[in-house]
Design an enzyme around this catalytic site. Structure first.
Site, mmCIF file in Angstrom:
data_model
loop_
_atom_site.group_PDB
_atom_site.id
_atom_site.type_symbol
_atom_site.label_atom_id
_atom_site.label_comp_id
_atom_site.label_asym_id
_atom_site.label_seq_id
_atom_site.Cartn_x
_atom_site.Cartn_y
_atom_site.Cartn_z
ATOM 1 N N CYS A 1 0.863 -1.173 0.000
ATOM 2 C CA CYS A 1 0.000 0.000 0.000
ATOM 3 C C CYS A 1 0.901 1.225 0.000
ATOM 4 O O CYS A 1 2.009 1.181 -0.531
ATOM 5 C CB CYS A 1 -0.950 -0.028 1.194
ATOM 6 S SG CYS A 1 -0.123 -0.038 2.803
ATOM 7 N N MET A 2 0.465 2.304 0.611
ATOM 8 C CA MET A 2 1.251 3.531 0.588
ATOM 9 C C MET A 2 2.588 3.389 1.295
ATOM 10 O O MET A 2 3.617 3.893 0.836
ATOM 11 C CB MET A 2 0.459 4.657 1.255
ATOM 12 C CG MET A 2 -0.524 5.337 0.328
ATOM 13 S SD MET A 2 0.320 6.243 -0.962
ATOM 14 C CE MET A 2 1.292 7.387 0.022
#
Length: 502
Positions: free
Chosen positions: A30-31
């Protein structure tokens, strides 16, 4: 060492510490986190993994999540995937990471407490409702990089338009920034079908009906539909219905006819249901979400901001924050930005302020101070896991006082929303200082940035003061504010001690 070699070395160091390629069932990111599905979690060497220079923390959830930070994780993940594939095929073998030995005793104790709390949280969060929310989050998380990229371009384009610069370029930038948002329903449909076990392209095909211009000719309940009506919520429901129809067909259609009948029936049934029901219902829900957010902050902005900023991290601990992801996306799709995210970002500011107070209060505990220093800059950039699980949460009271900082920062930003200055974000994912390029509002970028920056300062200061004054009891200070005893290697030899006395 070049950046490419550095990221390859990070991946090569991580792989043996998670049990090798045979223990890796899935790889995603993810981020900020490398998310690994593991066959045997007990094979992970957590302490050695946390000791790697590039690793900011390890979070145990439904997957093993290794916090590497924004930007870095997107570069390490493909290197890690390549190493996993190479090791499985026997083409290469990752070399084990060097043994770095044990860290400071006190920091290890806090890390152990943090790991225990994560395990408790995971056990509590394994309820059907929270697992469902996690699946919903899995649909939207892969969209975050595109939301961020398009959001930053939209912000840059808005600045150029306001300044009347490059009038020949701004239409092109508007097209680049808006293309993804115009078709986001298709991507949501694709990911929904993938998450719930259907054929992704069929989910995308069904969801594309929502954004097709020709739906304006369809009349439902005496009103014509509008292209995009229902948005991401309608796309999610339509694709999920498509998965149900597809699975029904797979169980009943003969294999010889499956390739023709199943896709046709899936798109037809789910598509008609979308046109004559889901789009209208989802459109009503989306409208009410937008109106509800506006009323919440326009009438009770300060109070709402106080509650949202103060309770966000406890919601994260309970796994309930994932319910906010489709709400953020719906607000971005409707208004162009979400007014909730800048308020929720204040929770991270409270953690940073609390961590600085811990650093100041525990003047003799070099172990915890070292942990704070290493995790503080990621905290400023919105990566809060190292501070939460390595410092404030294991200590207990500082976590509560940190939430107080988030509450006051959220109240500050919410107050300005109540007074008519909307402070929003054009994308979800980033927090802290990393949110500045994505800020947007109804009074131009200058005022929006100023209010958000002032909110961060309020969160930092309140989190610091609350923790410094109320974060430690006398017993806690006696326990933690003690210099660790020197090891045998650090103790001077008898001759040296005699020389020191002379």
């Amino acid at each position: 060492m070049s950046d490419e070699n550095k990221h390859h070395a990070t991946a090569a160091a991580i792989l043996p510490l998670v049990g090798g390629a045979e223990n890796v069932a899935s790889v995603a990111h993810c981020m900020t986190r490398l998310r690994l599905g593991l066959r045997d979690r007990s094979l992970v060497r957590d302490e050695q993994l946390k000791a790697l220079p590039a690793v900011m923390g390890v979070v145990e959830d439904d997957t093993c999540q290794i916090v590497l930070g924004p930007g870095t994780v997107a570069r390490v993940t493909p290197e890690f995937e390549a190493l996993v594939e190479a090791e499985r095929t026997g083409a290469a073998t990752a070399s084990p990471a060097p043994d770095r030995g044990d860290g400071p005793v006190t920091a290890e104790a806090l890390a152990a407490q943090g790991a225990a709390l994560r395990a408790q949280r995971k056990a509590r969060n394994a309820t059907p409702f929270k697992l469902f929310l996690r699946r919903i989050a899995n649909i939207f998380v892969p969209l975050i990089p595109a939301l961020i990229g398009c959001g930053i371009i939209a912000g840059l384009n808005g600045l150029l338009v306001n300044l009347h610069w490059l009038p020949g370029v701004t239409p092109a930038l508007a097209a680049v920034a808006s293309g993804f948002m115009a078709l986001i329903a298709v991507f949501v449909g694709h990911n929904t079908a993938k998450e719930f076990g259907g054929t992704p392209v069929l989910g995308g095909a069904i969801a594309s009906i929502i954004v097709y211009a020709g739906v304006a000719d369809v009349e439902v309940f005496g009103r014509h539909l509008s292209p995009g009506q229902g948005g991401v919520l309608g796309a999610l429901g339509a694709a999920w219905l498509g998965v149900c129809v597809e699975k029904w067909c797979r169980r009943r259609v003969p294999e010889a006819l499956d390739v023709l009948v199943t896709p046709t029936v899936t798109v037809l049934v789910a598509g008609l249901a979308t046109l004559f029901g889901l789009m209208f219902l989802a459109g009503e829900v989306s409208t009410r979400i937008g109106d509800g957010a506006d009323r919440l902050l326009s009438h009770g902005g300060a109070g709402a901001g106080f509650l949202l900023g103060g309770l966000f991290l406890p919601l994260v601990m309970l796994g309930l924050h994932q319910a906010l992801i489709p709400i953020h996306t719906t607000l971005i799709e409707g208004a162009g930005f979400t007014v909730l995210l800048p308020i929720l970002a204040m929770a991270g500011a409270g953690q940073v302020g609390a961590a600085i107070a811990v650093y100041c209060r525990l003047r003799h505990n070099t172990s915890i101070r070292t942990t704070v220093k290493s995790a503080l800059w990621p905290g400023f950039l919105g990566v809060g896991e190292p501070l939460i699980y390595g410092v404030s949460l294991p200590l207990g009271r500082p976590f509560v006082t940190a939430c107080t900082g988030g509450a006051f920062g959220g109240a500050f930003v919410g107050l300005f929303n109540q007074l008519g200055t909307d402070v929003g974000s054009t994308a979800i994912g980033p927090s802290g200082w990393a949110l500045f390029p994505l800020l947007d509002g109804n009074h131009g970028p200058g005022r929006t940035v100023a209010v958000y920056a002032a909110g961060l300062v309020v969160g930092y200061v309140t989190g610091f003061l609350a923790t410094y004054c109320f974060g430690f009891t006398k017993a806690m200070l006696t326990e933690f504010d003690t210099a660790p005893a020197p090891s045998a290697e650090d103790r001077p030899a008898p001759a040296e001690r005699a020389a020191e006395k002379i």
